[in-house]
Design a protein around this motif. Structure first.
Motif, PDB file in Angstrom:
ATOM      1  N   PHE A 218     -40.446 -90.677  37.519  1.00  0.00           N
ATOM      2  CA  PHE A 218     -39.629 -90.668  38.737  1.00  0.00           C
ATOM      3  C   PHE A 218     -38.743 -91.908  38.838  1.00  0.00           C
TER       4      PHE A 218
ATOM      5  N   LYS B  53     -43.659 -82.450  45.458  1.00  0.00           N
ATOM      6  CA  LYS B  53     -42.637 -81.431  45.194  1.00  0.00           C
ATOM      7  C   LYS B  53     -42.634 -81.013  43.726  1.00  0.00           C
ATOM      8  N   TYR B  54     -43.135 -81.883  42.851  1.00  0.00           N
ATOM      9  CA  TYR B  54     -43.040 -81.654  41.411  1.00  0.00           C
ATOM     10  C   TYR B  54     -44.392 -81.460  40.737  1.00  0.00           C
TER      11      TYR B  54
ATOM     12  N   THR C 139     -43.258 -95.886  50.721  1.00  0.00           N
ATOM     13  CA  THR C 139     -43.078 -94.796  49.755  1.00  0.00           C
ATOM     14  C   THR C 139     -44.106 -94.900  48.634  1.00  0.00           C
TER      15      THR C 139
ATOM     16  N   GLN D  76     -42.005 -88.261  46.684  1.00  0.00           N
ATOM     17  CA  GLN D  76     -41.783 -86.807  46.641  1.00  0.00           C
ATOM     18  C   GLN D  76     -42.631 -86.137  45.563  1.00  0.00           C
TER      19      GLN D  76
ATOM     20  N   ILE E 256     -35.061 -93.182  41.484  1.00  0.00           N
ATOM     21  CA  ILE E 256     -33.983 -92.789  42.391  1.00  0.00           C
ATOM     22  C   ILE E 256     -32.606 -93.172  41.864  1.00  0.00           C
TER      23      ILE E 256
ATOM     24  N   ILE F  21     -37.415 -87.102  36.611  1.00  0.00           N
ATOM     25  CA  ILE F  21     -37.179 -86.596  37.958  1.00  0.00           C
ATOM     26  C   ILE F  21     -36.347 -87.616  38.735  1.00  0.00           C
ATOM     27  N   HIS F  22     -35.161 -87.174  39.143  1.00  0.00           N
ATOM     28  CA  HIS F  22     -34.254 -88.036  39.901  1.00  0.00           C
ATOM     29  C   HIS F  22     -34.604 -87.888  41.382  1.00  0.00           C
ATOM     30  N   ASP F  23     -35.688 -88.545  41.759  1.00  0.00           N
ATOM     31  CA  ASP F  23     -36.191 -88.480  43.126  1.00  0.00           C
ATOM     32  C   ASP F  23     -37.175 -89.622  43.307  1.00  0.00           C
TER      33      ASP F  23
END
Length: 190
Positions: free
Chosen positions: A51, A86-87, A119, A83, A53, A77-79
């Motif tokens: 992950f 979600k994945y 986060t 999150q 951002i 994962i560009h998040d």
């Protein structure tokens, strides 16, 4: 020196836990070093979810993985790591054996974009539920930058109050070094 430095010690802990065929998580992709390391541990039959951002981190990591022939073992994962659910879902539960977070900012990147305690705590909570027994989450806490001491303090408060019945938690770091040396917190699920 016989004492392991911070990053080599983090890798030793991951090597003891992550095996071929396992799933691993890099919560802060950065420049791809930990993603590539984890991909080596999970082998051809395992997988790494990584992950970040920042586009720069995705590009740097993709290039590193392609150069090393590891790109087919990883999902970038560009998040934000908060999150994670979600994945990674229930089918991953019990198969995730290791995770690492290098907290702070992207080395060589924009130093104003930093990880945040809220986060990171959200990611740890989600990941812990999916973690295999004796699986490990490693936090490499860099705290010498603006905002770093607040994140460090919030995370230390969080892990110090984590129920001992659920996890063993270790803090490893050098205490006589100048300039806010990084340290490790390792969370091993019982």
């Amino acid at each position: 020196m016989k004492l392991d430095r911070i990053l080599p010690f983090a890798r030793i802990l991951l090597e003891k836990t992550v095996q071929p065929g396992d799933i691993a998580v890099d919560g802060t992709m950065g420049n791809g070093f930990d993603t590539a390391f984890l991909a080596g541990l999970t082998g051809e039959t395992g997988h790494v979810y990584s992950f970040d951002i920042q586009n720069e981190a995705i590009q740097n990591t993709r290039a590193k993985l392609e150069n090393e022939g590891l790109h087919n073992r990883c999902t970038l994962i560009h998040d934000g790591h908060e999150q994670l659910n979600k994945y990674l879902r229930k089918e991953h539960a019990g198969k995730i054996t290791g995770a690492i977070f290098n907290l702070g900012y992207l080395p060589g990147g924009d130093k104003s974009i930093i990880t945040q305690a809220d986060t990171t705590k959200a990611a740890i909570e989600q990941l812990f539920e999916l973690l295999a027994p004796e699986g490990i989450i490693i936090l490499v806490i860099y705290h010498g930058h603006p905002g770093g001491s607040q994140e460090r303090d919030a995370l230390m408060d969080y892990v110090q109050n984590f129920p001992q019945q659920r996890a063993h938690i270790l803090k490893y770091g050098f205490i006589n070094q100048a300039n806010n040396p990084p340290f490790i917190v390792a969370i091993e699920k019982k």
